[in-house]
Design a protein around this motif. Structure first.
Motif, short mmCIF file in Angstrom:
data_model
loop_
_atom_site.label_atom_id
_atom_site.label_comp_id
_atom_site.label_asym_id
_atom_site.label_seq_id
_atom_site.Cartn_x
_atom_site.Cartn_y
_atom_site.Cartn_z
N GLU A 17 27.26 34.31 46.41
CA GLU A 17 27.44 33.63 47.69
C GLU A 17 26.35 32.57 47.85
N VAL A 18 26.78 31.33 48.04
CA VAL A 18 25.86 30.22 48.24
C VAL A 18 26.28 29.51 49.51
N GLY A 19 25.52 29.71 50.58
CA GLY A 19 25.89 29.15 51.87
C GLY A 19 27.25 29.66 52.30
N PRO A 20 28.17 28.76 52.70
CA PRO A 20 29.50 29.20 53.13
C PRO A 20 30.43 29.51 51.95
N PHE A 21 29.99 29.21 50.74
CA PHE A 21 30.83 29.39 49.56
C PHE A 21 30.59 30.77 48.96
N ALA A 22 31.66 31.51 48.75
CA ALA A 22 31.55 32.86 48.19
C ALA A 22 32.56 33.04 47.08
N VAL A 23 32.13 33.64 45.97
CA VAL A 23 33.01 33.99 44.86
C VAL A 23 33.25 35.49 44.92
N ARG A 24 34.49 35.88 45.17
CA ARG A 24 34.83 37.29 45.32
C ARG A 24 35.46 37.85 44.05
N TRP A 25 35.23 39.15 43.85
CA TRP A 25 35.81 39.82 42.69
C TRP A 25 37.34 39.69 42.69
N TYR A 26 37.93 39.73 43.88
CA TYR A 26 39.39 39.67 43.98
C TYR A 26 39.91 38.34 43.45
N ALA A 27 39.23 37.25 43.81
CA ALA A 27 39.63 35.94 43.31
C ALA A 27 39.44 35.87 41.80
N LEU A 28 38.32 36.42 41.32
CA LEU A 28 38.08 36.42 39.87
C LEU A 28 39.14 37.22 39.14
N ALA A 29 39.64 38.31 39.76
CA ALA A 29 40.68 39.12 39.14
C ALA A 29 41.95 38.29 38.95
N TYR A 30 42.31 37.52 39.97
CA TYR A 30 43.49 36.66 39.85
C TYR A 30 43.28 35.63 38.75
N ILE A 31 42.10 35.01 38.73
CA ILE A 31 41.83 33.98 37.72
C ILE A 31 41.86 34.58 36.32
N ALA A 32 41.20 35.73 36.13
CA ALA A 32 41.17 36.38 34.82
C ALA A 32 42.57 36.78 34.39
N GLY A 33 43.36 37.35 35.32
CA GLY A 33 44.71 37.76 34.98
C GLY A 33 45.57 36.60 34.53
N ILE A 34 45.48 35.48 35.25
CA ILE A 34 46.27 34.30 34.89
C ILE A 34 45.83 33.72 33.56
N LEU A 35 44.52 33.63 33.33
CA LEU A 35 44.01 33.05 32.08
C LEU A 35 44.38 33.91 30.87
N PHE A 36 44.20 35.22 30.98
CA PHE A 36 44.53 36.09 29.85
C PHE A 36 46.04 36.13 29.61
N ALA A 37 46.83 36.12 30.68
CA ALA A 37 48.28 36.09 30.52
C ALA A 37 48.72 34.79 29.86
N TRP A 38 48.10 33.67 30.23
CA TRP A 38 48.38 32.38 29.61
C TRP A 38 48.07 32.44 28.12
N TRP A 39 46.90 32.97 27.78
CA TRP A 39 46.52 33.08 26.36
C TRP A 39 47.51 33.96 25.60
N TYR A 40 47.93 35.06 26.20
CA TYR A 40 48.82 35.98 25.50
C TYR A 40 50.21 35.36 25.31
N MET A 41 50.72 34.64 26.31
CA MET A 41 52.02 34.00 26.15
C MET A 41 51.96 32.92 25.06
N ARG A 42 50.85 32.21 24.97
CA ARG A 42 50.70 31.22 23.90
C ARG A 42 50.72 31.89 22.53
N ARG A 43 50.09 33.07 22.44
CA ARG A 43 50.10 33.81 21.18
C ARG A 43 51.53 34.23 20.81
N LEU A 44 52.28 34.67 21.80
CA LEU A 44 53.65 35.11 21.53
C LEU A 44 54.53 33.97 21.03
#
Length: 280
Positions: A17-44
């Motif tokens: 958290e930096v001032g009004p800006f906050a990075v939440r685990w929930y947002a990171l979970a969405y980002i990680a899920g999308i990135l890994f799913a993207w990588w896996y579909m490319r592999r397929l």
């Protein structure tokens, strides 16, 4: 009641958290899920032996599809939560329906949103829709796993009271030890379903029958979610429905039926032959 319960590993839902800006685990979970799913579909799509003669998207198509899928997940997930889980509240407070930072997403709504995004994207690129369904189905459990882990970190969507040795006392859920149902869902909807689908695609060649992998995902998720609902507390604004059912159960039944239909549809069609092969 057990003599003891495991302490809940209280983790700050805000990673940085930096001032009004906050990075939440929930947002990171969405980002990680999308990135890994993207990588896996490319592999397929980059593994020809999984497809045989079935036309498939290119890695570039997958790159472009990620944006469409992300919009479908976020928009559908939020709209689904508003309509399925707290409609009366948002009808009285419509402006808060847009307050994504306050939390509140529905998997079933996100699923519908992604299906719509896939249909639109497939039509715009001339890609077979069932093939795109198969790719998304094979990769979605990755995002489900990260999302349920984030639910656990946030101490939300906890389980029913229990006396199992691994029961936990969740902050805000009262003094009773409860099932860590978020971890059950991470295991069933995420790890187990991903491994089952990976075996089907790699060992049984389900990508050669368009719609078979997608059907297995839809039915598998629906069954995993229904099982998990027996250990999870329903949303407080809804509670238990008729017969002790929950909204999660009711929304999962159509997925099981649709998945079974997709499997039946794919299996009744002949497997495409390799170029140059002869029928015998």
């Amino acid at each position: 009641m057990p003599l003891f319960a495991l302490p809940f590993p209280a983790i700050d839902p805000v990673l940085v958290e930096v001032g009004p800006f906050a990075v939440r685990w929930y947002a990171l979970a969405y980002i990680a899920g999308i990135l890994f799913a993207w990588w896996y579909m490319r592999r397929l799509v980059s593994t020809p032996r999984l497809w045989g003669p079935v036309p498939r998207p290119t890695p570039t198509d997958i790159d472009d599809f990620v944006l469409w899928a992300t919009i479908g997940i976020v928009a559908g997930g939020r709209i689904g939560f508003v309509l399925f889980y707290n409609f009366d509240y948002y009808l009285a407070h419509p402006a808060e329906a847009l307050a994504l930072w306050q939390g509140g997403m529905s998997f079933h709504g996100g699923f519908i949103g992604v299906v719509i995004a896939m249909i639109l994207f497939a039509r715009s690129r001339g890609i077979a829709i069932w093939t795109l369904f198969d790719l998304a189905g094979a990769a979605t459990p990755i995002g489900l796993f990260f999302g349920r882990i984030a639910n656990f970190i946030n101490g939300e969507l906890w389980g029913r009271p229990s006396d199992v040795p691994w029961a936990m006392v969740f902050p805000g859920a009262g003094p009773e030890p409860r099932h860590p149902s978020q971890l059950y869902e991470a295991a069933l909807e995420g790890l187990v379903l991903f491994l089952v689908l990976r075996v089907l695609t790699h060992a049984f060649g389900t990508l050669r029958r368009p719609g078979l992998t997608a059907g297995a995902f839809a039915a598998g998720y629906g069954i995993a979610r229904i099982i998990s609902e027996f250990f999870r507390m329903p949303d407080p604004q809804l509670g238990f429905l008729m017969g002790g059912l929950t909204m999660g159960m009711l929304l999962s039944v159509p997925m099981v039926l649709a998945g079974a239909w997709a499997i039946w549809r794919a299996r009744r069609r002949p497997v495409p032959e390799e170029p140059g092969s002869k029928s015998r």
